[in-house]
Write an enzyme that holds these catalytic residues in place. Structure first.
Site, PDB file in Angstrom:
ATOM      1  N   ASN A 173       0.828  -1.209   0.000  1.00  0.00           N
ATOM      2  CA  ASN A 173       0.000   0.000   0.000  1.00  0.00           C
ATOM      3  C   ASN A 173       0.856   1.251   0.000  1.00  0.00           C
ATOM      4  OD1 ASN A 173      -0.599   1.985   2.455  1.00  0.00           O
ATOM      5  ND2 ASN A 173       0.145   0.054   3.334  1.00  0.00           N
ATOM      6  N   PHE A 192      -1.924   8.273   3.984  1.00  0.00           N
ATOM      7  CA  PHE A 192      -2.774   8.916   5.008  1.00  0.00           C
ATOM      8  C   PHE A 192      -3.993   9.609   4.394  1.00  0.00           C
ATOM      9  CE2 PHE A 192       1.084   9.765   8.051  1.00  0.00           C
ATOM     10  CZ  PHE A 192       1.216   8.411   8.256  1.00  0.00           C
ATOM     11  N   SER A 242       5.390   5.426   8.628  1.00  0.00           N
ATOM     12  CA  SER A 242       4.783   5.068   7.345  1.00  0.00           C
ATOM     13  C   SER A 242       5.744   5.428   6.215  1.00  0.00           C
ATOM     14  CB  SER A 242       3.474   5.827   7.144  1.00  0.00           C
ATOM     15  OG  SER A 242       3.106   5.764   5.781  1.00  0.00           O
ATOM     16  N   ASN A 301       4.827   6.160   3.284  1.00  0.00           N
ATOM     17  CA  ASN A 301       4.063   6.792   2.209  1.00  0.00           C
ATOM     18  C   ASN A 301       3.892   8.298   2.313  1.00  0.00           C
ATOM     19  OD1 ASN A 301       3.711   4.293   0.952  1.00  0.00           O
ATOM     20  ND2 ASN A 301       2.116   3.777   2.443  1.00  0.00           N
ATOM     21  N   THR A 302       4.543   8.912   3.303  1.00  0.00           N
ATOM     22  CA  THR A 302       4.572  10.372   3.379  1.00  0.00           C
ATOM     23  C   THR A 302       6.045  10.759   3.279  1.00  0.00           C
ATOM     24  OG1 THR A 302       2.585  10.477   4.749  1.00  0.00           O
ATOM     25  CG2 THR A 302       4.066  12.377   4.840  1.00  0.00           C
ATOM     26  N   LYS A 335       5.143   4.114  17.056  1.00  0.00           N
ATOM     27  CA  LYS A 335       5.115   2.986  16.106  1.00  0.00           C
ATOM     28  C   LYS A 335       6.378   3.013  15.247  1.00  0.00           C
ATOM     29  CE  LYS A 335       2.095   0.539  12.864  1.00  0.00           C
ATOM     30  NZ  LYS A 335       0.721   0.425  12.363  1.00  0.00           N
ATOM     31  N   ASN A 373       5.403  -1.253  11.507  1.00  0.00           N
ATOM     32  CA  ASN A 373       4.668  -0.783  10.340  1.00  0.00           C
ATOM     33  C   ASN A 373       5.034  -1.663   9.130  1.00  0.00           C
ATOM     34  OD1 ASN A 373       3.201   1.013   8.583  1.00  0.00           O
ATOM     35  ND2 ASN A 373       3.553   2.628  10.091  1.00  0.00           N
TER      36      ASN A 373
HETATM   37  N1  FMN Z   1      -0.278   1.815   9.792  1.00  0.00           N
HETATM   38  C1  FMN Z   1      -0.401   3.026  10.372  1.00  0.00           C
HETATM   39  O1  FMN Z   1       0.205   3.253  11.435  1.00  0.00           O
HETATM   40  N2  FMN Z   1      -1.219   3.984   9.837  1.00  0.00           N
HETATM   41  C2  FMN Z   1      -1.924   3.790   8.685  1.00  0.00           C
HETATM   42  O2  FMN Z   1      -2.666   4.665   8.245  1.00  0.00           O
HETATM   43  C3  FMN Z   1      -1.786   2.545   8.035  1.00  0.00           C
HETATM   44  N3  FMN Z   1      -2.444   2.300   6.894  1.00  0.00           N
HETATM   45  C4  FMN Z   1      -2.337   1.067   6.309  1.00  0.00           C
HETATM   46  C5  FMN Z   1      -3.057   0.803   5.142  1.00  0.00           C
HETATM   47  C6  FMN Z   1      -2.992  -0.444   4.561  1.00  0.00           C
HETATM   48  C7  FMN Z   1      -3.770  -0.711   3.317  1.00  0.00           C
HETATM   49  C8  FMN Z   1      -2.200  -1.481   5.157  1.00  0.00           C
HETATM   50  C9  FMN Z   1      -2.134  -2.858   4.539  1.00  0.00           C
HETATM   51  C10 FMN Z   1      -1.485  -1.212   6.299  1.00  0.00           C
HETATM   52  C11 FMN Z   1      -1.529   0.055   6.895  1.00  0.00           C
HETATM   53  N4  FMN Z   1      -0.821   0.345   8.062  1.00  0.00           N
HETATM   54  C12 FMN Z   1      -0.939   1.566   8.649  1.00  0.00           C
HETATM   55  C13 FMN Z   1       0.092  -0.654   8.668  1.00  0.00           C
HETATM   56  C14 FMN Z   1      -0.634  -1.653   9.562  1.00  0.00           C
HETATM   57  O3  FMN Z   1      -1.223  -1.027  10.671  1.00  0.00           O
HETATM   58  C15 FMN Z   1       0.370  -2.711  10.064  1.00  0.00           C
HETATM   59  O4  FMN Z   1       1.352  -2.091  10.863  1.00  0.00           O
HETATM   60  C16 FMN Z   1       1.057  -3.449   8.926  1.00  0.00           C
HETATM   61  O5  FMN Z   1       0.169  -3.665   7.847  1.00  0.00           O
HETATM   62  C17 FMN Z   1       1.614  -4.797   9.372  1.00  0.00           C
HETATM   63  O6  FMN Z   1       0.586  -5.646   9.823  1.00  0.00           O
HETATM   64  P1  FMN Z   1      -0.056  -6.812   8.895  1.00  0.00           P
HETATM   65  O7  FMN Z   1       1.092  -7.585   8.308  1.00  0.00           O
HETATM   66  O8  FMN Z   1      -0.912  -7.604   9.819  1.00  0.00           O
HETATM   67  O9  FMN Z   1      -0.843  -6.113   7.843  1.00  0.00           O
END
Ligand code: FMN
Length: 354
Positions: free
Chosen positions: A119, A123, A184, A186-187, A217, A246
């Site tokens: 992804n 934000f 993140s 992505n910023t 985080k 993350n």
């Molecule tokens: N983590 C954040 O701290 N803020 C976010 O806005 C955020 N958006 C995410 C959007 C998507 C589509 C995905 C897949 C993950 C996002 N994450 C975000 C990260 C998740 O909270 C998590 O830390 C990460 O995906 C690892 O966990 P997982 O393997 O169970 O997905």
């Protein structure tokens, strides 16, 4: 039992990942509003409530250790339904001070074979005023809520602290804990804030603004020593815990991955565990640790708890396996506890560290 989610997934995976998310959000949000009678039968099936899983953390009761990671419910529109689907806590956000659209589409990709997601959302969210308004009519909520907060894309590094100040003020009374997101991918420039001076300034400021627990985080791509250093600076200056991790920018984990955004899901499991374990070796017993990244089974959940996680979170595996995974993880933890002779979850947490 009939695999309802398998059927639903077949249908949903015909849509682009982002459209599928909008469809789910529509049903989750409106289902809870217009058909609230479905919540309790769903909860009866998916929500595991067993005294042995109950913990008090941050002064709040967590009925089970499994939470929903940030980014799924960015605007806090689905909290009731997500609770009914079994989550013991929900981290909403990331929310920025001003609303923003996020990055250009397409920005969300599935790797079905690898049960992983990439992804580059950036934000996208409705901003702190609107989301805060929504939460004012919901909070306090039975299920613990975390507020995940981040700076706007257009906010410079020099002004970043101000964004976090506004966000902490807005969400301190609308959450049970807050999470500072500077991890993140992505910023642009956000991850550069994972430095000693910024983290020190941030947590000193946070402590002046609120008594609520504020956590940091962490990205899985930091050098382990840097992650330990950044975390200890945060903790020395008042952080109430660490959320690790993350998504990763290690695109070598998937052949033909895009070269932008962050990877999550099964390909992240080991990387996230290694980072979590290193943090736990240093900080278990001194602070609250939340493990997230590639957790997709009771075995993996149990491994994180034993490594030192008080709470665990999932995101990607929820997409691939559905809400029955929540039930399976919590029941699986109970089964493993019985087998290992533990009578309460607190005895498992950090058992590998003792
Ligand atoms: N983590 C954040 O701290 N803020 C976010 O806005 C955020 N958006 C995410 C959007 C998507 C589509 C995905 C897949 C993950 C996002 N994450 C975000 C990260 C998740 O909270 C998590 O830390 C990460 O995906 C690892 O966990 P997982 O393997 O169970 O997905």
């Amino acid at each position: 039992m009939f695999d309802y989610y398998g059927l639903m997934k077949k249908f949903m995976f015909n849509f682009s990942p982002e459209n599928a998310h909008h469809i789910a959000e529509f049903f989750f949000k409106n289902g809870a509003t217009y058909a609230p009678f479905i919540l309790s039968p769903l909860a009866e099936h998916f929500f595991i409530h067993d005294k042995r899983l109950e913990q008090t953390i941050f002064g709040k009761t967590f009925l089970n250790p499994l939470g929903l990671g940030a980014g799924f419910d960015k605007n806090a529109t689905m909290i009731q339904m997500l609770t009914a689907l079994g989550f013991g806590h929900i981290e909403y956000g990331t929310i920025t001070p001003e609303p923003q659209n996020g990055n250009a589409k397409p920005r969300l990709f599935r790797y079905v074979e690898q049960e992983s997601i990439q992804n580059a959302m950036g934000f996208n969210n409705e901003g702190m005023y609107k989301v805060g308004k929504r939460l004012e009519s919901l909070y306090p909520f039975a299920t613990p809520l975390g507020a995940n907060i981040g700076k706007n894309k257009t906010t410079t590094a020099e002004n970043a602290l101000k964004d976090y100040e506004k966000l902490i003020k807005r969400f301190k009374d609308l959450s049970d804990y807050l999470v500072i997101n500077i991890s993140s991918p992505n910023t642009p420039g956000l991850r550069d804030l994972q430095n000693e001076q910024f983290i020190k300034d941030l947590f000193v400021m946070a402590k002046e603004l609120t008594l609520k627990p504020v956590l940091l985080k962490i990205a899985p791509d930091l050098e382990i020593n840097d992650a330990l250093h950044v975390s200890s600076v945060a903790l020395e200056n008042g952080a109430a815990g660490i959320v690790a991790t993350n998504t990763t920018i290690d695109y070598s984990l998937i052949p033909n991955a895009r070269d932008f955004g962050g990877l999550s899901g099964k390909v992240l499991t080991e990387k996230s565990f290694v980072m979590f374990e290193a943090l736990a070796k240093e900080f278990f017993g001194k602070t609250t640790l939340i493990s997230v990244g590639g957790i997709d089974s009771a075995d993996e959940a149990y491994r994180r708890l034993k490594a030192g996680a008080s709470l665990i979170q999932i995101y990607s595996a929820f997409i691939f396996k559905g809400p029955s995974l929540n039930r399976a993880i919590n029941l699986g933890i109970l089964e493993r506890m019985e087998k290992d002779g533990f009578s309460h979850i607190s005895e498992i947490i950090g058992s590998d560290r003792r």
